[in-house]
Design a protein around this motif. Structure first.
Motif, PDB file in Angstrom:
ATOM      1  N   ASP A   1     -90.477  28.874  21.451  1.00  0.00           N
ATOM      2  CA  ASP A   1     -89.935  27.585  21.882  1.00  0.00           C
ATOM      3  C   ASP A   1     -89.713  26.649  20.697  1.00  0.00           C
ATOM      4  O   ASP A   1     -88.674  26.006  20.588  1.00  0.00           O
ATOM      5  CB  ASP A   1     -90.880  26.934  22.895  1.00  0.00           C
ATOM      6  N   LYS A   2     -90.685  26.573  19.791  1.00  0.00           N
ATOM      7  CA  LYS A   2     -90.546  25.679  18.641  1.00  0.00           C
ATOM      8  C   LYS A   2     -91.477  26.133  17.525  1.00  0.00           C
ATOM      9  O   LYS A   2     -92.390  26.934  17.734  1.00  0.00           O
ATOM     10  CB  LYS A   2     -90.858  24.231  19.028  1.00  0.00           C
ATOM     11  N   TYR A   3     -91.214  25.610  16.338  1.00  0.00           N
ATOM     12  CA  TYR A   3     -92.062  25.910  15.188  1.00  0.00           C
ATOM     13  C   TYR A   3     -92.110  24.675  14.294  1.00  0.00           C
ATOM     14  O   TYR A   3     -91.245  23.795  14.367  1.00  0.00           O
ATOM     15  CB  TYR A   3     -91.543  27.129  14.416  1.00  0.00           C
ATOM     16  N   HIS A   4     -93.142  24.622  13.442  1.00  0.00           N
ATOM     17  CA  HIS A   4     -93.351  23.442  12.593  1.00  0.00           C
ATOM     18  C   HIS A   4     -93.956  23.913  11.280  1.00  0.00           C
ATOM     19  O   HIS A   4     -95.027  24.513  11.256  1.00  0.00           O
ATOM     20  CB  HIS A   4     -94.292  22.459  13.306  1.00  0.00           C
ATOM     21  N   LEU A   5     -93.244  23.662  10.180  1.00  0.00           N
ATOM     22  CA  LEU A   5     -93.699  24.084   8.859  1.00  0.00           C
ATOM     23  C   LEU A   5     -93.990  22.858   7.995  1.00  0.00           C
ATOM     24  O   LEU A   5     -93.158  21.947   7.901  1.00  0.00           O
ATOM     25  CB  LEU A   5     -92.624  24.937   8.173  1.00  0.00           C
ATOM     26  N   THR A   6     -95.172  22.850   7.374  1.00  0.00           N
ATOM     27  CA  THR A   6     -95.475  21.816   6.386  1.00  0.00           C
ATOM     28  C   THR A   6     -95.889  22.482   5.082  1.00  0.00           C
ATOM     29  O   THR A   6     -96.512  23.551   5.074  1.00  0.00           O
ATOM     30  CB  THR A   6     -96.602  20.873   6.845  1.00  0.00           C
ATOM     31  N   VAL A   7     -95.521  21.853   3.979  1.00  0.00           N
ATOM     32  CA  VAL A   7     -95.945  22.268   2.648  1.00  0.00           C
ATOM     33  C   VAL A   7     -96.572  21.043   1.990  1.00  0.00           C
ATOM     34  O   VAL A   7     -95.917  19.999   1.860  1.00  0.00           O
ATOM     35  CB  VAL A   7     -94.768  22.803   1.812  1.00  0.00           C
ATOM     36  N   ASN A   8     -97.853  21.174   1.661  1.00  0.00           N
ATOM     37  CA  ASN A   8     -98.623  20.043   1.122  1.00  0.00           C
ATOM     38  C   ASN A   8     -98.557  18.832   2.055  1.00  0.00           C
ATOM     39  O   ASN A   8     -98.393  17.689   1.621  1.00  0.00           O
ATOM     40  CB  ASN A   8     -98.142  19.669  -0.280  1.00  0.00           C
ATOM     41  N   GLY A   9     -98.646  19.119   3.347  1.00  0.00           N
ATOM     42  CA  GLY A   9     -98.710  18.069   4.351  1.00  0.00           C
ATOM     43  C   GLY A   9     -97.386  17.442   4.734  1.00  0.00           C
ATOM     44  O   GLY A   9     -97.342  16.564   5.599  1.00  0.00           O
ATOM     45  N   LYS A  10     -96.288  17.890   4.145  1.00  0.00           N
ATOM     46  CA  LYS A  10     -94.977  17.309   4.419  1.00  0.00           C
ATOM     47  C   LYS A  10     -94.118  18.298   5.206  1.00  0.00           C
ATOM     48  O   LYS A  10     -94.068  19.485   4.888  1.00  0.00           O
ATOM     49  CB  LYS A  10     -94.285  16.953   3.100  1.00  0.00           C
ATOM     50  N   TRP A  11     -93.426  17.776   6.255  1.00  0.00           N
ATOM     51  CA  TRP A  11     -92.529  18.639   7.035  1.00  0.00           C
ATOM     52  C   TRP A  11     -91.450  19.220   6.135  1.00  0.00           C
ATOM     53  O   TRP A  11     -90.854  18.510   5.312  1.00  0.00           O
ATOM     54  CB  TRP A  11     -91.865  17.849   8.166  1.00  0.00           C
ATOM     55  N   GLU A  12     -91.199  20.524   6.304  1.00  0.00           N
ATOM     56  CA  GLU A  12     -90.165  21.184   5.515  1.00  0.00           C
ATOM     57  C   GLU A  12     -89.225  21.966   6.432  1.00  0.00           C
ATOM     58  O   GLU A  12     -89.613  22.438   7.501  1.00  0.00           O
ATOM     59  CB  GLU A  12     -90.785  22.133   4.485  1.00  0.00           C
ATOM     60  N   LEU A  13     -87.995  22.089   5.974  1.00  0.00           N
ATOM     61  CA  LEU A  13     -86.966  22.791   6.729  1.00  0.00           C
ATOM     62  C   LEU A  13     -87.160  24.298   6.618  1.00  0.00           C
ATOM     63  O   LEU A  13     -87.250  24.841   5.514  1.00  0.00           O
ATOM     64  CB  LEU A  13     -85.585  22.408   6.193  1.00  0.00           C
TER      65      LEU A  13
ATOM     66  N   LEU B   1     -97.924  26.805   9.006  1.00  0.00           N
ATOM     67  CA  LEU B   1     -96.839  27.093   9.953  1.00  0.00           C
ATOM     68  C   LEU B   1     -97.440  27.239  11.347  1.00  0.00           C
ATOM     69  O   LEU B   1     -98.330  28.062  11.562  1.00  0.00           O
ATOM     70  CB  LEU B   1     -96.102  28.381   9.571  1.00  0.00           C
ATOM     71  N   THR B   2     -96.944  26.442  12.287  1.00  0.00           N
ATOM     72  CA  THR B   2     -97.367  26.527  13.683  1.00  0.00           C
ATOM     73  C   THR B   2     -96.178  26.945  14.535  1.00  0.00           C
ATOM     74  O   THR B   2     -95.094  26.360  14.429  1.00  0.00           O
ATOM     75  CB  THR B   2     -97.913  25.182  14.187  1.00  0.00           C
TER      76      THR B   2
ATOM     77  N   THR C   1    -101.161  29.523  14.413  1.00  0.00           N
ATOM     78  CA  THR C   1    -101.044  28.778  13.160  1.00  0.00           C
ATOM     79  C   THR C   1    -101.362  29.695  11.984  1.00  0.00           C
ATOM     80  O   THR C   1    -102.361  30.424  12.003  1.00  0.00           O
ATOM     81  CB  THR C   1    -101.990  27.568  13.147  1.00  0.00           C
ATOM     82  N   PHE C   2    -100.494  29.647  10.995  1.00  0.00           N
ATOM     83  CA  PHE C   2    -100.677  30.402   9.752  1.00  0.00           C
ATOM     84  C   PHE C   2    -100.969  29.398   8.643  1.00  0.00           C
ATOM     85  O   PHE C   2    -100.240  28.411   8.473  1.00  0.00           O
ATOM     86  CB  PHE C   2     -99.406  31.190   9.434  1.00  0.00           C
ATOM     87  N   LYS C   3    -102.039  29.649   7.873  1.00  0.00           N
ATOM     88  CA  LYS C   3    -102.389  28.767   6.761  1.00  0.00           C
ATOM     89  C   LYS C   3    -102.632  29.602   5.509  1.00  0.00           C
ATOM     90  O   LYS C   3    -103.309  30.632   5.564  1.00  0.00           O
ATOM     91  CB  LYS C   3    -103.651  27.960   7.076  1.00  0.00           C
ATOM     92  N   ARG C   4    -102.072  29.125   4.411  1.00  0.00           N
ATOM     93  CA  ARG C   4    -102.330  29.804   3.144  1.00  0.00           C
ATOM     94  C   ARG C   4    -101.994  28.857   1.993  1.00  0.00           C
ATOM     95  O   ARG C   4    -101.081  28.035   2.101  1.00  0.00           O
ATOM     96  CB  ARG C   4    -101.516  31.090   3.016  1.00  0.00           C
ATOM     97  N   THR C   5    -102.718  29.021   0.906  1.00  0.00           N
ATOM     98  CA  THR C   5    -102.437  28.268  -0.314  1.00  0.00           C
ATOM     99  C   THR C   5    -101.945  29.235  -1.377  1.00  0.00           C
ATOM    100  O   THR C   5    -102.575  30.265  -1.635  1.00  0.00           O
ATOM    101  CB  THR C   5    -103.689  27.537  -0.819  1.00  0.00           C
ATOM    102  N   VAL C   6    -100.783  28.913  -1.960  1.00  0.00           N
ATOM    103  CA  VAL C   6    -100.234  29.735  -3.039  1.00  0.00           C
ATOM    104  C   VAL C   6    -100.037  28.850  -4.257  1.00  0.00           C
ATOM    105  O   VAL C   6     -99.862  27.627  -4.150  1.00  0.00           O
ATOM    106  CB  VAL C   6     -98.893  30.387  -2.635  1.00  0.00           C
TER     107      VAL C   6
END
Length: 528
Positions: free
Chosen positions: A471-483, A510-511, A521-526
């Protein structure tokens, strides 16, 4: 697989949208699922990323981005009011692309439907506006091109109107002729296949009373192996036309009537183009010309001499002639089962705890619709051989429980339908008949990291769901919404990180949520 046929663009009316000889993968009027194809599909002879050009002067009036449908698309309004549409694009030119990206970030949405001001993106004939691609619901790389009429907004038959000349010396073919008898069974007209035969010089059919003809047709372009849709059909009986159509345009508002234009069960099951020389009572297509008594034939003491001509959009024609004689025998017909549903009346029915509502004008003809519980919790509503023009509503009384909000209807053949639960009732709409039951979706979507490569600085995820769908997804990188660009065909999400000159850490979250609000929810630090 997309095949092709050579074509040459006329210079007098419109320029070519590509910089290579046009090859077609599909034409206007080609029969698709529930619709006529509305444009021409130009094969990607130079691959994804080849330039796409405006076919005439004008301005960009609409830009779309979607994981479905036309994917990345541009609409150009021209000086005469006509609109050209370019679909399944890989990307836009830099000026348009930068503006679209800013709009996506402002709306925090990958999918957007944008309407720039007329002065914002003026274009000249032959100016590059985008790059050819495979976005949206595309079966392979190609450019979908439409030219919409300035008065009606309907996509025009580009080839038949001569806007582009296509190399085509191949006649369309009538592969088989079918005769259906019409008989009244318990007050309802039913159609029974009486004959099916390939054309032959001495072909003779027999008819007991009333009936109509249908034609399995196929068309090709010179040097190509893929099929195209035919342009027109004219049927005459004893020298007088009693049925005809010409696909000069496609009316988007009446697309679903394609299901009564064809013999639906044949087209749905086998994708055969079996076109009926018959107009159902609930058929609103405006493509027909000089139709007498809806195309119905009546047996007489004298043989009926039938002459049928089909033409393709290149002007090639095939003609078949045959006779129909009276059959004086008596037919034995199977017993009719189900409830009588009139095409011009609303129908309501209760099966235990399930109520069924079929709205007025949902059917094309009167018919018998089976409504029964065939096993515990499984309800047969109609047959998948019968088309539904308007969606029916199913309402099931279900006592509340702790997973009520996860419930939905499932069509045993076509999969998840969904529905909403409120006040002890599960309600859903569907435009297909079939066998229905309920199911629970309690499993969250699955997220798989496909590419987190430091070298490319690309985040790529595969997202899938087992039942109700993403239905939907939401990606953030360093706390900021990203496309994140979503390709629904491959279930891929892609985001390109803007790399720093020196490596830094990126916190990726990524949710993904399905249609029943199950979340992963996927979480990882690179560090790149």
């Amino acid at each position: 697989m997309l095949c092709s046929t050579a074509a040459v663009a006329q210079q007098s009316k419109y320029a070519s949208a590509v910089d290579f000889p046009i090859v077609l993968a599909g034409n206007v009027g080609e029969l698709r699922t529930d619709a006529f194809h509305a444009g021409i599909d130009i094969k990607a002879a130079k691959g994804i990323g080849s330039p796409v050009f405006a076919i005439a002067d004008g301005y960009v009036s609409r830009v779309g981005v979607s994981p479905w449908g036309y994917g990345n698309s541009i609409y150009v309004t021209h000086r005469d009011g006509a609109v050209s549409v370019y679909g399944h694009l890989d990307r836009f030119n830099k000026k348009i692309g930068d503006w679209v990206r800013n709009q996506q970030y402002a709306k925090k949405s990958f999918a957007v439907d944008l309407y720039p001001q007329a002065e914002q993106f003026p274009v000249k004939r032959g100016e590059q506006i985008a790059y050819l691609g495979n976005s949206g619901s595309s079966a392979g790389p190609h450019l979908h091109l439409e030219i919409r009429d300035p008065r009606t907004g309907f996509p025009q038959n580009i080839i038949a109107k001569g806007y582009y000349e296509v190399a085509d010396e191949v006649k369309p073919t009538i592969k088989s002729i079918k005769l259906y008898e019409i008989e009244v069974v318990d007050g309802v007209e039913q159609h029974f296949l009486k004959h099916s035969s390939a054309p032959a010089p001495d072909l003779v059919f027999t008819l007991r009373g009333r009936g109509y003809l249908a034609y399995e047709v196929v068309d090709y372009k010179s040097g190509a192996g893929n099929t195209m849709g035919i342009y027109s059909l004219t049927q005459s009986v004893d020298g007088e036309q009693n049925f005809g159509f010409a696909l000069d345009f496609v009316d988007y508002g009446k697309q679903r009537f394609m299901n009564t234009f064809v013999k639906y069960d044949d087209h749905r099951a086998t994708k055969l183009d079996v076109i009926r020389a018959y107009v159902s009572p609930n058929n609103r297509l405006a493509i027909y010309n000089k139709v007498i008594d809806r195309g119905v034939l009546r047996a007489t003491d004298m043989p009926l001499a039938v002459r049928t001509a089909i033409r393709d959009d290149g002007g090639n024609e095939q003609i078949v002639q045959f006779k129909i004689v009276r059959d004086t025998s008596t037919a034995t017909r199977p017993k009719a089962f189900g409830e009588v549903v009139r095409w011009n009346s609303e129908f309501n029915y209760l099966i235990g705890n399930l109520s069924v509502n079929i709205p007025r004008e949902a059917l094309y003809d009167d018919d018998f619709i089976v409504c029964e519980e065939v096993s515990e919790g499984v309800y047969q509503i109609g047959s998948d051989k019968i088309p539904l023009h308007r969606a029916m509503t199913l309402v099931l009384a279900v006592p509340p429980h702790d997973k009520s909000d996860k419930m939905g209807f499932v069509n045993e053949k076509n999969g998840w339908i969904g529905g909403s639960y409120k006040d002890g009732r599960l309600t859903a709409t569907t435009n297909r008949f079939g066998a229905f039951k309920t199911s629970l979706d309690t499993i969250a979507p699955r997220i798989t990291a496909v590419d987190l490569a430091q070298k490319s600085a690309v985040l790529r995820f595969k997202i899938t769901d087992n039942l109700s769908g993403i239905d939907k997804y939401h990606l953030t990188v360093n706390g900021k919404w990203e496309l994140a660009e979503y390709d629904a065909k491959s279930n891929l999400l892609t985001h390109k990180i803007k790399r720093n000159q020196t490596p830094i850490s990126y916190d990726i979250v990524l949710t993904v949520t399905d249609a029943k609000n199950n979340k992963s929810t996927f979480k990882r630090t690179v560090k790149w």
